[in-house]
Structure formats: C-alpha cells, structure tokens
Design a protein around this motif. Structure first.
Motif, PDB file in Angstrom:
ATOM      1  N   GLU A   1       2.020  -2.053  11.840  1.00 38.34           N
ATOM      2  CA  GLU A   1       1.225  -2.742  10.814  1.00 38.34           C
ATOM      3  C   GLU A   1       1.174  -4.230  11.129  1.00 38.34           C
ATOM      4  O   GLU A   1       2.193  -4.867  11.340  1.00 38.34           O
ATOM      5  CB  GLU A   1       1.852  -2.494   9.425  1.00 38.34           C
ATOM      6  N   LYS A   2      -0.038  -4.758  11.162  1.00 39.05           N
ATOM      7  CA  LYS A   2      -0.283  -6.185  11.386  1.00 39.05           C
ATOM      8  C   LYS A   2       0.578  -6.751  12.523  1.00 39.05           C
ATOM      9  O   LYS A   2       1.446  -7.606  12.304  1.00 39.05           O
ATOM     10  CB  LYS A   2      -0.049  -6.974  10.089  1.00 39.05           C
TER      11      LYS A   2
ATOM     12  N   VAL B   1      -6.472   1.034  12.432  1.00 41.45           N
ATOM     13  CA  VAL B   1      -6.539   2.006  11.341  1.00 41.45           C
ATOM     14  C   VAL B   1      -7.515   1.485  10.298  1.00 41.45           C
ATOM     15  O   VAL B   1      -7.445   0.334   9.887  1.00 41.45           O
ATOM     16  CB  VAL B   1      -5.137   2.176  10.687  1.00 41.45           C
ATOM     17  N   ILE B   2      -8.451   2.340   9.898  1.00 39.11           N
ATOM     18  CA  ILE B   2      -9.411   2.006   8.839  1.00 39.11           C
ATOM     19  C   ILE B   2      -9.048   2.850   7.617  1.00 39.11           C
ATOM     20  O   ILE B   2      -8.384   3.884   7.746  1.00 39.11           O
ATOM     21  CB  ILE B   2     -10.854   2.266   9.356  1.00 39.11           C
ATOM     22  N   GLY B   3      -9.472   2.397   6.431  1.00 42.13           N
ATOM     23  CA  GLY B   3      -8.926   2.950   5.197  1.00 42.13           C
ATOM     24  C   GLY B   3      -9.288   4.371   4.783  1.00 42.13           C
ATOM     25  O   GLY B   3      -9.720   4.624   3.658  1.00 42.13           O
TER      26      GLY B   3
ATOM     27  N   ARG C   1     -18.554   0.741   9.654  1.00 43.26           N
ATOM     28  CA  ARG C   1     -17.616   0.336   8.602  1.00 43.26           C
ATOM     29  C   ARG C   1     -17.874  -1.120   8.194  1.00 43.26           C
ATOM     30  O   ARG C   1     -18.064  -1.990   9.031  1.00 43.26           O
ATOM     31  CB  ARG C   1     -16.201   0.502   9.124  1.00 43.26           C
TER      32      ARG C   1
ATOM     33  N   GLN D   1       4.955  -0.521   3.539  1.00 45.61           N
ATOM     34  CA  GLN D   1       3.706  -0.263   4.257  1.00 45.61           C
ATOM     35  C   GLN D   1       3.476   1.234   4.479  1.00 45.61           C
ATOM     36  O   GLN D   1       4.378   1.947   4.915  1.00 45.61           O
ATOM     37  CB  GLN D   1       3.720  -0.971   5.617  1.00 45.61           C
TER      38      GLN D   1
ATOM     39  N   LEU E   1      -9.339   3.848   0.868  1.00 45.79           N
ATOM     40  CA  LEU E   1      -9.311   2.445   0.449  1.00 45.79           C
ATOM     41  C   LEU E   1     -10.760   2.017   0.189  1.00 45.79           C
ATOM     42  O   LEU E   1     -11.544   1.915   1.133  1.00 45.79           O
ATOM     43  CB  LEU E   1      -8.681   1.555   1.531  1.00 45.79           C
TER      44      LEU E   1
ATOM     45  N   LEU F   1       0.822  -1.213   0.000  1.00 44.69           N
ATOM     46  CA  LEU F   1       0.000   0.000   0.000  1.00 44.69           C
ATOM     47  C   LEU F   1       0.862   1.273   0.000  1.00 44.69           C
ATOM     48  O   LEU F   1       0.550   2.243  -0.700  1.00 44.69           O
ATOM     49  CB  LEU F   1      -0.924  -0.028   1.227  1.00 44.69           C
TER      50      LEU F   1
ATOM     51  N   THR G   1       1.524   2.391   6.784  1.00 42.99           N
ATOM     52  CA  THR G   1       1.559   2.550   8.246  1.00 42.99           C
ATOM     53  C   THR G   1       2.973   2.901   8.722  1.00 42.99           C
ATOM     54  O   THR G   1       3.151   3.782   9.567  1.00 42.99           O
ATOM     55  CB  THR G   1       1.094   1.238   8.928  1.00 42.99           C
TER      56      THR G   1
ATOM     57  N   TYR H   1      -7.307   8.239   5.213  1.00 41.74           N
ATOM     58  CA  TYR H   1      -6.111   8.908   5.719  1.00 41.74           C
ATOM     59  C   TYR H   1      -6.083  10.343   5.205  1.00 41.74           C
ATOM     60  O   TYR H   1      -6.515  10.601   4.073  1.00 41.74           O
ATOM     61  CB  TYR H   1      -4.846   8.243   5.172  1.00 41.74           C
TER      62      TYR H   1
ATOM     63  N   ASP I   1     -12.998  -0.488   2.285  1.00 38.04           N
ATOM     64  CA  ASP I   1     -13.647  -0.082   3.528  1.00 38.04           C
ATOM     65  C   ASP I   1     -14.800   0.855   3.168  1.00 38.04           C
ATOM     66  O   ASP I   1     -14.576   2.000   2.760  1.00 38.04           O
ATOM     67  CB  ASP I   1     -12.660   0.663   4.447  1.00 38.04           C
TER      68      ASP I   1
ATOM     69  N   TYR J   1      -4.787  -5.550  11.091  1.00 36.06           N
ATOM     70  CA  TYR J   1      -4.842  -4.106  10.813  1.00 36.06           C
ATOM     71  C   TYR J   1      -3.517  -3.411  11.121  1.00 36.06           C
ATOM     72  O   TYR J   1      -2.633  -3.983  11.753  1.00 36.06           O
ATOM     73  CB  TYR J   1      -5.899  -3.454  11.712  1.00 36.06           C
ATOM     74  N   GLY J   2      -3.473  -2.123  10.751  1.00 33.58           N
ATOM     75  CA  GLY J   2      -2.501  -1.226  11.339  1.00 33.58           C
ATOM     76  C   GLY J   2      -3.084  -0.819  12.692  1.00 33.58           C
ATOM     77  O   GLY J   2      -4.294  -0.615  12.793  1.00 33.58           O
TER      78      GLY J   2
HETATM   79  C1  G1P Z   1      -4.660  -1.915   4.983  1.00 37.79           C
HETATM   80  C2  G1P Z   1      -3.639  -1.181   5.836  1.00 37.79           C
HETATM   81  C3  G1P Z   1      -3.943  -1.401   7.324  1.00 37.79           C
HETATM   82  C4  G1P Z   1      -5.373  -0.984   7.633  1.00 37.79           C
HETATM   83  C5  G1P Z   1      -6.350  -1.703   6.691  1.00 37.79           C
HETATM   84  C6  G1P Z   1      -7.760  -1.155   6.879  1.00 37.79           C
HETATM   85  O1  G1P Z   1      -4.484  -3.302   5.180  1.00 37.79           O
HETATM   86  O2  G1P Z   1      -2.339  -1.651   5.515  1.00 37.79           O
HETATM   87  O3  G1P Z   1      -3.050  -0.649   8.109  1.00 37.79           O
HETATM   88  O4  G1P Z   1      -5.660  -1.282   8.982  1.00 37.79           O
HETATM   89  O5  G1P Z   1      -5.986  -1.531   5.314  1.00 37.79           O
HETATM   90  O6  G1P Z   1      -8.681  -1.796   6.082  1.00 37.79           O
HETATM   91  P1  G1P Z   1      -5.104  -4.432   4.194  1.00 37.79           P
HETATM   92  O7  G1P Z   1      -6.527  -4.609   4.607  1.00 37.79           O
HETATM   93  O8  G1P Z   1      -4.970  -3.921   2.803  1.00 37.79           O
HETATM   94  O9  G1P Z   1      -4.289  -5.664   4.439  1.00 37.79           O
END
Ligand code: G1P
Length: 296
Positions: A192-193, A205-207, A255, A231, A132, A112, A233, A209, A135, A172-173
């Motif tokens: 992150e994760k 963190v939700i998508g 969400r 990443q 994103l 990302l 994040t 920013y 979401d 998530y982040g």
């Molecule tokens: C991405 C981001 C993550 C965030 C998430 C939210 O992860 O890297 O930090 O918490 O979106 O949906 P992904 O879902 O693409 O793995």
C-alpha cells in the motif's frame, strides 16, 4: 465451482475533504456526474454483476445517502399527477428492495481495512465484493461483472488492476507480479502506497475487490499499515503469506478518479459527451472553449 458473490460493501465513511466546501453538507458520494450521484453508478455496477445485498459503511453526516435510496412518495405522486412518467421511472430506478440495503457506521476513521471489517457480521462466511465509489469505471461490461465472471473460474481474492505511470504508483496499492496470464495476473505480494521508486510494479489496485471471508478474519488483528491506518491491501497481502491465491484483473474500461477534482471534471466531460440528449450542445461548447472563445 466457487460460490456466487451476492454481497457488496460500499465504504462511504470518508469525509471528502478534497471537495470542501461542497462536502461540508453533502456527502461526496452524492456529488453528481451529469445527473446521477457517484453512488448510483456504483450501485448500478454492482447490480449488473449480480449483487443482491448492499452494505454501506457510513459515518456521521452521511444520512443523505440513506434518504437517497429510500422511496419518495410525495415526489412520486406529484410526478404521477403531472403525467411525468419518464421522470417517475428515473426516480424508481433509485429504489432498493426492502431489506436489500444495510447501513453500518464506522465510528472512527481508521482506514479502508477497518471500514470493510466493520461489515464483517453482515458478510458472514461467504465471498463478497468491495466497491469504492470514488473510482468510476466506464466500459461496455461493468468492471465488477468482468471480475465476477473470472472469479467464478479462479476463486481466491481478486482486485481490479490498472497500469499507472511509475511516478503515480505511490498513490495506490501496488501488485508484486508473479505471473501474467492475459488480463489475469497472479500476485506474489502487495504494497500500500509504496515510497517513490520502491513500487514492485506499475500495476495499481483500483477500487473493485472480490474477497474471501479470510480477509475479514485477518483484519481482526487490526494491524496498522501505511499512514497509521488499517489497510485493506495489507490484509489481502497476508492471504498470500497463507498461500491463498490473490489475482489482479486488468479490466476493460476507463477509470476516472472521482476522488480528485481533476478526475471528477474529466468524468463530467466524458459522461456529458456520452449522453445523446446533451452531446451536440456540449461538444459545441467544448470546441468553443478549445478555440479560446468560452461561451459567456
Ligand atoms: C484506496 C486503496 C488503494 C487503492 C485505491 C484505488 O486508496 O487503499 O490500495 O489503490 O483506493 O483508488 P485511497 O485512494 O483511498 O487512498
């Protein structure tokens, strides 16, 4: 006064393998909740928040997205001839102003952070949003709009935040919290994760920013993080190391994780029930399913 946010990046390069075979020929962002593609919800949210320039980071096999936002003159004239003005309006709501939309390709799936970095020249030296489309957030006021309003007061970087059950934090982040001030949370770190049991909080963190151009410069370093990917994040967390503020914003709204099958189905049901033209028939159907008599 912080500068207005008028540009948004939509990372849409992912292959959507969780939805195969559907995504073999159709980008996942074109999958529909009721009758509108996921990407339309994301665009509408951005527009409501005052975004004027829309930057898509795409990849091979995503040209349907470009067609979706183009005009459809043949379709328009046939609807016009038939006097279908309502449908014409629906169709026109997908049109974008000339020059307001740009497509950049991410040639390799490197994460990302890398996808966002691909748009750096179109962002230049101003704050920008990232949305994103997986979401989908339903609420009275759009999530990004809530964030933009708060950002205008506090500046820095801001991420949408939501409490998740601890056992889900590793998807998530996650924010490491310094101080909570109502919906606004000052962060002192971000991971992150995180490995199970190692998340610094349950605030994920939700998508959505709002980021400063410093984050793009930090992404220049191309440092790999979780899963070997670059990443976003991590780049935001480096802002904190440089003593620049990062806030989480606990948005109002619900969400749906439309990147997962269960989340996508939940959103379909919720959005279907919310539509005046479908509500009665659909809720009757759901009641019959719940009673163990699915309609045939
Ligand atoms: C991405 C981001 C993550 C965030 C998430 C939210 O992860 O890297 O930090 O918490 O979106 O949906 P992904 O879902 O693409 O793995």
């Amino acid at each position: 006064m912080n500068r207005k946010v008028t540009k948004a990046i939509f990372p849409v390069a992912g292959q959507g393998t969780r939805f195969l075979p559907a995504t073999k020929a159709v980008p996942k962002e074109i999958m529909t909740l009721v009758d509108r593609p996921l990407i339309q919800y994301a665009i509408d949210e951005a527009r409501a928040a005052g975004i004027k320039e829309f930057i898509f980071v795409t990849s091979r096999g995503k040209s349907a997205l470009e067609d979706y936002f183009d005009t459809a003159p043949e379709l328009e004239s046939s609807l016009k001839k038939k006097g279908k003005t309502e449908l014409l309006d629906v169709l026109r709501s997908t049109n974008m102003d000339s020059g307001a939309i740009a497509y950049i390709r991410q040639h390799q799936a490197m994460g990302l952070g890398h996808a966002v970095w691909c748009a750096r020249r179109l962002i230049g030296d101003e704050p920008f949003a990232v949305i994103l489309p997986d979401d989908v957030i339903a609420g009275e006021k759009s999530c990004l709009q809530q964030m933009v309003e708060t950002y205008e007061e506090v500046g820095g970087c801001m991420v949408a935040a939501m409490e998740v059950p601890p056992e889900q934090a590793s998807s998530y982040g996650v924010l490491d919290i310094k101080e909570s001030m109502g919906p606004l949370v000052a962060a002192k770190g971000m991971v992150e994760k995180p490995a199970p049991g190692e998340a610094p909080s349950n605030l994920a963190v939700i998508g959505r920013y709002i980021l400063t151009p410093d984050v793009l410069r930090s992404l220049d370093k191309k440092q790999q993080g979780a899963g070997g990917e670059i990443q976003l994040t991590d780049a935001i967390a480096r802002e904190l190391k440089s003593l620049r503020p990062v806030h989480g914003y606990k948005f109002e709204g619900r969400r749906y994780d439309c990147g997962s099958k269960a989340g996508f189905l939940q959103a379909t049901v919720a959005f279907g029930l919310n539509r005046p033209d479908l509500r009665d028939e659909f809720s009757e159907f759901i009641a019959s399913v719940q009673a163990g008599h699915p309609a045939e």
